[in-house]
Write an enzyme that holds these catalytic residues in place. Structure first.
Site, PDB file in Angstrom:
ATOM      1  N   CYS A   1       3.057   6.609  16.311  1.00  0.00           N
ATOM      2  CA  CYS A   1       4.364   7.253  16.371  1.00  0.00           C
ATOM      3  C   CYS A   1       4.860   7.377  17.791  1.00  0.00           C
ATOM      4  CB  CYS A   1       4.352   8.603  15.683  1.00  0.00           C
ATOM      5  SG  CYS A   1       3.408   9.859  16.533  1.00  0.00           S
TER       6      CYS A   1
ATOM      7  N   SER B   1      -4.639  -3.103  -0.846  1.00  0.00           N
ATOM      8  CA  SER B   1      -3.553  -4.047  -0.557  1.00  0.00           C
ATOM      9  C   SER B   1      -4.076  -5.421  -0.185  1.00  0.00           C
ATOM     10  CB  SER B   1      -2.691  -3.482   0.582  1.00  0.00           C
ATOM     11  OG  SER B   1      -1.632  -4.365   0.893  1.00  0.00           O
TER      12      SER B   1
ATOM     13  N   GLY C   1       0.809  -1.212   0.000  1.00  0.00           N
ATOM     14  CA  GLY C   1       0.000   0.000   0.000  1.00  0.00           C
ATOM     15  C   GLY C   1       0.842   1.261   0.000  1.00  0.00           C
ATOM     16  N   THR C   2       1.956   1.226   0.686  1.00  0.00           N
ATOM     17  CA  THR C   2       2.850   2.393   0.713  1.00  0.00           C
ATOM     18  C   THR C   2       3.345   2.723  -0.693  1.00  0.00           C
ATOM     19  OG1 THR C   2       3.577   2.169   3.000  1.00  0.00           O
ATOM     20  CG2 THR C   2       5.129   3.175   1.473  1.00  0.00           C
TER      21      THR C   2
ATOM     22  N   THR D   1       9.977  -6.844 -12.237  1.00  0.00           N
ATOM     23  CA  THR D   1       9.361  -8.150 -12.447  1.00  0.00           C
ATOM     24  C   THR D   1       8.196  -8.358 -11.481  1.00  0.00           C
ATOM     25  OG1 THR D   1      11.466  -9.081 -13.165  1.00  0.00           O
ATOM     26  CG2 THR D   1       9.781 -10.640 -12.447  1.00  0.00           C
TER      27      THR D   1
END
Length: 416
Positions: A328, A200, A71-72, A238
């Site tokens: 965080c 994702s 997803g990033t 790939t």
């Protein structure tokens, strides 16, 4: 000791049917899909079959799906690729303050390259308000990116309304990060009216290493990897065929079982929320109430007079794997940027804990959490001088947990 996994927003257990679908592409059909010999052709067929199944989950056309690794990467490709493709038309970007760091840090990078960004606020339940978006739109706005559902507090945005508003008032492309939503709630890109959408595999019982970016036919995007012509020349490298085949199977299963899974998760979620609220005083649900626009498997609480990291570690000692809701804070001991944007008091928010449920969780596991978690909270509070002060006086110390959600916050910086 029991092991109860309640961190499914970070990764889910792979479905056995998905694993079986992947096996042949590890052991037998390992050819490169770009090769023209027969083994490569088998991989090429698997790639295109997977593209169709992944597209079907979100009602996209097959050639509108670009496979990525996570997803990033999808969010990086969307933000940087679209912004750079449209920079001659303008350099203004709009995102919300509660986006994933892969969006926020991409925008920070673009700002250093000369783009300008507006960070939309949210209300105290994590909703982006249409009037704030309307005020932020400008003639030079080229891209709006607002998350479909928040990974931390589970708030589901009204993306259809926000995308429509964007189209009516600007020429901007609309992207949404749907990693927490696609395969969990119904997602239809045509109905939502979005131009780009990230999703994702790893959060819908598929493998890590496969994700996708939907990019609407005709929308401009510049590749972020230099290399070959894979993925319609929009993402070089790939293709990971075993992971992509697993992603496709996960999408197929998610679509077929979406309603059943939603009912199961809502039952467990509501039981956990109700049980914790009944057993623990001074505990606050972050995000929308159950029954409102909240993901079925999301439970995020701030527990007053304790710290999230202590909760997390003591739960782990009992075999319960959850997450500190303040992502965080794990490194910086600061309030998460999501709770900060929702104006949660910094001291109370540091006592946040996030449970994300899966189709594999059971009623018995929730009973175990409801038995052990209140004892852990009480153990930590018994060691807290701030809680002792509260019990003796009925008052909260201004500098400690439980202040009135209105003193100055120590903001969580976005790291790059």
């Amino acid at each position: 000791m029991k092991q109860i996994y309640l961190d499914n927003q970070s990764n889910t257990k792979i479905d056995d049917r998905v694993f079986e679908a992947m096996k042949p592409y590890f052991l037998e059909f390992y050819g490169n899909p770009q090769s023209i010999y027969s083994l490569g052709a088998v991989s090429k067929d698997a790639l295109e079959d997977a593209r169709g199944k992944v597209a079907e989950l979100i009602n996209a056309d097959t050639n509108e799906i670009i496979f990525t690794s996570c997803g990033t990467e999808s969010n990086n490709l969307a933000l940087k690729g679209i912004a750079n493709a449209l920079k001659l038309s303008g350099k203004h970007i709009i995102v919300s303050q509660i986006e994933h760091f892969s969006v926020l840090n991409s925008v920070k990078k673009l700002e250093k390259e000369g783009f300008e960004a507006t960070y939309l606020p949210v209300d105290n339940k994590g909703n982006v308000l249409a009037e704030d978006l309307q005020k932020a739109l400008r003639p030079d706005t080229i891209l709006v990116s607002i998350q479909l559902a928040n990974t931390e507090v589970g708030t589901i945005q009204n993306i259809k309304e926000l995308a429509q508003l964007t189209k009516q008032n600007s020429k901007a492309v609309f992207h949404t990060d749907a990693v927490a939503a696609a395969g969990v709630i119904p997602v239809d890109v045509k109905d939502l009216g979005v131009d780009a959408l990230s999703f994702s595999s790893s959060v819908i019982y598929g493998p890590k290493g496969a994700a996708a970016l939907y990019i609407k036919k005709g929308a401009k995007i510049i590749p972020q990897l230099d290399g070959g012509v894979q993925e319609f020349s929009k993402r070089a490298g790939t293709e990971n065929i075993p992971a992509i085949a697993g992603f496709a199977k996960a999408c197929e299963i998610a679509k077929a079982e979406l309603a059943k899974n939603k009912t199961h998760l809502e039952t467990l979620r509501n039981k956990l929320i109700k049980g914790l609220q009944e057993k623990i005083e001074n505990i606050y649900l972050n995000g929308a109430a159950a029954g409102e626009n909240r993901l079925a498997g999301n439970v995020n609480f701030s527990v007053e007079f304790v710290e999230g990291e202590s909760l997390f570690l003591l739960l782990d000692a009992k075999g319960i794997m959850a997450a500190s809701g303040s992502a965080c804070a794990n490194k910086n001991l600061k309030l998460s940027h999501v709770l900060n944007a929702m104006n949660v008091d910094v001291a109370v928010g540091q006592g946040s804990i996030l449970f994300t449920l899966s189709k594999y969780n059971t009623q018995g596991e929730i009973d175990y959490v409801l038995e052990e978690f209140p004892k852990i909270v009480q153990r930590l509070r018994d060691m807290s001088p701030l809680y002792s002060h509260f019990v003796k006086t009925g008052e909260r110390k201004k500098a400690g947990p439980g202040t009135d959600f209105d003193h100055d916050h120590d903001h969580c910086d976005i790291e790059e």
